[in-house]
Design a protein around this motif. Structure first.
Motif, PDB file in Angstrom:
ATOM      1  N   GLN A 138       0.820  -1.205   0.000  1.00 15.96           N
ATOM      2  CA  GLN A 138       0.000   0.000   0.000  1.00 15.96           C
ATOM      3  C   GLN A 138       0.860   1.264   0.000  1.00 15.96           C
ATOM      4  O   GLN A 138       0.576   2.221  -0.720  1.00 15.96           O
ATOM      5  CB  GLN A 138      -0.936   0.008   1.202  1.00 15.96           C
ATOM      6  CG  GLN A 138      -2.007  -1.049   1.131  1.00 15.96           C
ATOM      7  CD  GLN A 138      -2.798  -1.166   2.422  1.00 15.96           C
ATOM      8  OE1 GLN A 138      -2.325  -0.817   3.495  1.00 15.96           O
ATOM      9  NE2 GLN A 138      -4.015  -1.683   2.307  1.00 15.96           N
ATOM     10  N   ILE A 139       1.910   1.258   0.791  1.00 19.98           N
ATOM     11  CA  ILE A 139       2.819   2.415   0.843  1.00 19.98           C
ATOM     12  C   ILE A 139       3.469   2.623  -0.515  1.00 19.98           C
ATOM     13  O   ILE A 139       3.533   3.750  -1.024  1.00 19.98           O
ATOM     14  CB  ILE A 139       3.881   2.215   1.950  1.00 19.98           C
ATOM     15  CG1 ILE A 139       3.233   2.317   3.328  1.00 19.98           C
ATOM     16  CG2 ILE A 139       5.016   3.226   1.807  1.00 19.98           C
ATOM     17  CD1 ILE A 139       4.122   1.882   4.464  1.00 19.98           C
ATOM     18  N   ASN A 140       3.948   1.551  -1.116  1.00 15.20           N
ATOM     19  CA  ASN A 140       4.593   1.649  -2.422  1.00 15.20           C
ATOM     20  C   ASN A 140       3.616   2.169  -3.468  1.00 15.20           C
ATOM     21  O   ASN A 140       3.955   3.044  -4.268  1.00 15.20           O
ATOM     22  CB  ASN A 140       5.148   0.282  -2.832  1.00 15.20           C
ATOM     23  CG  ASN A 140       6.184   0.384  -3.910  1.00 15.20           C
ATOM     24  OD1 ASN A 140       7.153   1.125  -3.761  1.00 15.20           O
ATOM     25  ND2 ASN A 140       5.994  -0.342  -4.987  1.00 15.20           N
ATOM     26  N   GLY A 141       2.404   1.649  -3.472  1.00 17.00           N
ATOM     27  CA  GLY A 141       1.390   2.122  -4.412  1.00 17.00           C
ATOM     28  C   GLY A 141       1.081   3.597  -4.216  1.00 17.00           C
ATOM     29  O   GLY A 141       0.960   4.355  -5.183  1.00 17.00           O
ATOM     30  N   GLY A 142       0.987   4.028  -2.966  1.00 17.67           N
ATOM     31  CA  GLY A 142       0.747   5.441  -2.681  1.00 17.67           C
ATOM     32  C   GLY A 142       1.883   6.329  -3.158  1.00 17.67           C
ATOM     33  O   GLY A 142       1.656   7.402  -3.736  1.00 17.67           O
ATOM     34  N   LEU A 143       3.113   5.881  -2.940  1.00 16.20           N
ATOM     35  CA  LEU A 143       4.266   6.660  -3.395  1.00 16.20           C
ATOM     36  C   LEU A 143       4.328   6.739  -4.917  1.00 16.20           C
ATOM     37  O   LEU A 143       4.681   7.784  -5.476  1.00 16.20           O
ATOM     38  CB  LEU A 143       5.559   6.054  -2.851  1.00 16.20           C
ATOM     39  CG  LEU A 143       5.803   6.222  -1.351  1.00 16.20           C
ATOM     40  CD1 LEU A 143       7.032   5.432  -0.922  1.00 16.20           C
ATOM     41  CD2 LEU A 143       5.938   7.683  -0.982  1.00 16.20           C
ATOM     42  N   VAL A 144       3.974   5.656  -5.591  1.00 18.51           N
ATOM     43  CA  VAL A 144       3.958   5.659  -7.057  1.00 18.51           C
ATOM     44  C   VAL A 144       2.912   6.649  -7.564  1.00 18.51           C
ATOM     45  O   VAL A 144       3.160   7.419  -8.493  1.00 18.51           O
ATOM     46  CB  VAL A 144       3.701   4.233  -7.603  1.00 18.51           C
ATOM     47  CG1 VAL A 144       3.358   4.266  -9.076  1.00 18.51           C
ATOM     48  CG2 VAL A 144       4.906   3.350  -7.367  1.00 18.51           C
ATOM     49  N   ILE A 145       1.735   6.647  -6.937  1.00 20.84           N
ATOM     50  CA  ILE A 145       0.682   7.571  -7.348  1.00 20.84           C
ATOM     51  C   ILE A 145       1.107   9.012  -7.117  1.00 20.84           C
ATOM     52  O   ILE A 145       0.951   9.869  -7.993  1.00 20.84           O
ATOM     53  CB  ILE A 145      -0.635   7.254  -6.616  1.00 20.84           C
ATOM     54  CG1 ILE A 145      -1.190   5.927  -7.125  1.00 20.84           C
ATOM     55  CG2 ILE A 145      -1.653   8.367  -6.806  1.00 20.84           C
ATOM     56  CD1 ILE A 145      -2.352   5.394  -6.320  1.00 20.84           C
ATOM     57  N   LEU A 153       0.251   5.493 -13.082  1.00 18.29           N
ATOM     58  CA  LEU A 153      -0.814   5.722 -12.107  1.00 18.29           C
ATOM     59  C   LEU A 153      -1.690   4.481 -11.952  1.00 18.29           C
ATOM     60  O   LEU A 153      -2.100   4.141 -10.847  1.00 18.29           O
ATOM     61  CB  LEU A 153      -1.653   6.938 -12.520  1.00 18.29           C
ATOM     62  CG  LEU A 153      -0.928   8.281 -12.479  1.00 18.29           C
ATOM     63  CD1 LEU A 153      -1.810   9.391 -13.025  1.00 18.29           C
ATOM     64  CD2 LEU A 153      -0.466   8.612 -11.082  1.00 18.29           C
ATOM     65  N   GLY A 154      -1.944   3.786 -13.059  1.00 18.86           N
ATOM     66  CA  GLY A 154      -2.733   2.557 -12.987  1.00 18.86           C
ATOM     67  C   GLY A 154      -2.043   1.480 -12.167  1.00 18.86           C
ATOM     68  O   GLY A 154      -2.685   0.784 -11.370  1.00 18.86           O
ATOM     69  N   LEU A 155      -0.737   1.339 -12.329  1.00 14.11           N
ATOM     70  CA  LEU A 155      -0.001   0.347 -11.535  1.00 14.11           C
ATOM     71  C   LEU A 155       0.058   0.743 -10.063  1.00 14.11           C
ATOM     72  O   LEU A 155       0.034  -0.116  -9.183  1.00 14.11           O
ATOM     73  CB  LEU A 155       1.394   0.135 -12.099  1.00 14.11           C
ATOM     74  CG  LEU A 155       1.436  -0.681 -13.387  1.00 14.11           C
ATOM     75  CD1 LEU A 155       2.833  -0.675 -13.997  1.00 14.11           C
ATOM     76  CD2 LEU A 155       0.982  -2.097 -13.146  1.00 14.11           C
ATOM     77  N   GLY A 156       0.127   2.038  -9.790  1.00 17.48           N
ATOM     78  CA  GLY A 156       0.079   2.494  -8.401  1.00 17.48           C
ATOM     79  C   GLY A 156      -1.259   2.160  -7.754  1.00 17.48           C
ATOM     80  O   GLY A 156      -1.314   1.678  -6.620  1.00 17.48           O
ATOM     81  N   VAL A 157      -2.346   2.390  -8.492  1.00 12.67           N
ATOM     82  CA  VAL A 157      -3.679   2.046  -7.979  1.00 12.67           C
ATOM     83  C   VAL A 157      -3.798   0.533  -7.800  1.00 12.67           C
ATOM     84  O   VAL A 157      -4.351   0.062  -6.794  1.00 12.67           O
ATOM     85  CB  VAL A 157      -4.779   2.599  -8.924  1.00 12.67           C
ATOM     86  CG1 VAL A 157      -6.137   2.042  -8.564  1.00 12.67           C
ATOM     87  CG2 VAL A 157      -4.785   4.116  -8.891  1.00 12.67           C
ATOM     88  N   LEU A 158      -3.278  -0.234  -8.742  1.00 13.42           N
ATOM     89  CA  LEU A 158      -3.306  -1.693  -8.629  1.00 13.42           C
ATOM     90  C   LEU A 158      -2.572  -2.154  -7.369  1.00 13.42           C
ATOM     91  O   LEU A 158      -3.053  -3.032  -6.649  1.00 13.42           O
ATOM     92  CB  LEU A 158      -2.678  -2.333  -9.876  1.00 13.42           C
ATOM     93  CG  LEU A 158      -2.564  -3.854  -9.847  1.00 13.42           C
ATOM     94  CD1 LEU A 158      -3.942  -4.499  -9.868  1.00 13.42           C
ATOM     95  CD2 LEU A 158      -1.722  -4.346 -11.004  1.00 13.42           C
ATOM     96  N   GLN A 159      -1.430  -1.552  -7.081  1.00 18.18           N
ATOM     97  CA  GLN A 159      -0.687  -1.917  -5.874  1.00 18.18           C
ATOM     98  C   GLN A 159      -1.488  -1.594  -4.620  1.00 18.18           C
ATOM     99  O   GLN A 159      -1.498  -2.377  -3.664  1.00 18.18           O
ATOM    100  CB  GLN A 159       0.671  -1.218  -5.849  1.00 18.18           C
ATOM    101  CG  GLN A 159       1.632  -1.754  -6.873  1.00 18.18           C
ATOM    102  CD  GLN A 159       2.941  -0.991  -6.890  1.00 18.18           C
ATOM    103  OE1 GLN A 159       3.260  -0.252  -5.970  1.00 18.18           O
ATOM    104  NE2 GLN A 159       3.707  -1.180  -7.944  1.00 18.18           N
ATOM    105  N   LEU A 160      -2.164  -0.443  -4.610  1.00 21.47           N
ATOM    106  CA  LEU A 160      -3.011  -0.105  -3.459  1.00 21.47           C
ATOM    107  C   LEU A 160      -4.134  -1.130  -3.282  1.00 21.47           C
ATOM    108  O   LEU A 160      -4.412  -1.568  -2.165  1.00 21.47           O
ATOM    109  CB  LEU A 160      -3.620   1.284  -3.637  1.00 21.47           C
ATOM    110  CG  LEU A 160      -2.757   2.474  -3.265  1.00 21.47           C
ATOM    111  CD1 LEU A 160      -3.461   3.767  -3.623  1.00 21.47           C
ATOM    112  CD2 LEU A 160      -2.435   2.447  -1.792  1.00 21.47           C
ATOM    113  N   ILE A 161      -4.766  -1.496  -4.382  1.00 19.75           N
ATOM    114  CA  ILE A 161      -5.871  -2.456  -4.309  1.00 19.75           C
ATOM    115  C   ILE A 161      -5.375  -3.820  -3.839  1.00 19.75           C
ATOM    116  O   ILE A 161      -5.980  -4.443  -2.954  1.00 19.75           O
ATOM    117  CB  ILE A 161      -6.574  -2.573  -5.681  1.00 19.75           C
ATOM    118  CG1 ILE A 161      -7.318  -1.274  -5.989  1.00 19.75           C
ATOM    119  CG2 ILE A 161      -7.516  -3.762  -5.723  1.00 19.75           C
ATOM    120  CD1 ILE A 161      -7.835  -1.172  -7.406  1.00 19.75           C
ATOM    121  N   LEU A 162      -4.267  -4.289  -4.416  1.00 21.53           N
ATOM    122  CA  LEU A 162      -3.729  -5.594  -4.008  1.00 21.53           C
ATOM    123  C   LEU A 162      -3.300  -5.576  -2.544  1.00 21.53           C
ATOM    124  O   LEU A 162      -3.497  -6.553  -1.823  1.00 21.53           O
ATOM    125  CB  LEU A 162      -2.555  -5.988  -4.901  1.00 21.53           C
ATOM    126  CG  LEU A 162      -2.887  -6.333  -6.345  1.00 21.53           C
ATOM    127  CD1 LEU A 162      -1.612  -6.622  -7.130  1.00 21.53           C
ATOM    128  CD2 LEU A 162      -3.848  -7.488  -6.433  1.00 21.53           C
TER     129      LEU A 162
END
Length: 143
Positions: free
Chosen positions: A83-90, A120-129
């Motif tokens: 989740q942290i990684n996805g947030g940072l990517v976004i 941005l899509g991969l960041g959202v995907l990481q948050l969801i996963l």
């Protein structure tokens, strides 16, 4: 039983490695970007596309590898880091989008739009996963 818990702990630790490496790449990418305000070109003396390939692709792909590794044995630590990684990517993607909204970037804006959508899509995907696997790990810890 002790052998099984050691094996599960080993799998979780191996799933943490790609997440930590990914966060390191993101940190290095951010530090290089901030340093480029002071010193044109940044810390890493390669062109921005190559920086994106060298630092960006691993920071997007490694969390997916980590998720796959811990999917069978969910861990709240890996979920939170995902989740942290996805947030940072976004956040990083949004910063890059906002910077290139100036008139001097008109020529490259269309070319980079597809890359921004992917990032941005991969960041959202990481948050969801991460949130999905966090729910799974909390349910399994209750049983």
């Amino acid at each position: 039983m002790d052998f099984i818990s050691k094996k599960l702990n080993s799998i979780m630790q191996k799933a943490l490695i790609p997440m930590i490496v990914s966060l390191g790449f993101l940190g290095l990418y951010a530090a290089d970007y901030v340093y480029s305000w002071v010193q044109p070109g940044g810390m890493i003396a390669v062109d921005p596309f190559q920086k994106g390939v060298i630092l960006g692709i691993p920071s997007l792909a490694l969390p997916l590898v980590s998720y796959r590794m811990h999917k069978r044995y969910p861990s709240s630590t890996v979920s939170r880091l995902l989740q942290i990684n996805g947030g940072l990517v976004i956040v990083g993607g949004l910063v890059m989008v906002s910077i290139t909204m100036g008139p001097s970037y008109d020529a490259i804006r269309a070319k980079l739009a597809a890359e921004w959508v992917l990032v941005l899509g991969l960041g959202v995907l990481q948050l969801i996963l991460g949130s999905k696997s966090n729910k799974i790990s909390s349910v399994q810890s209750m049983t």
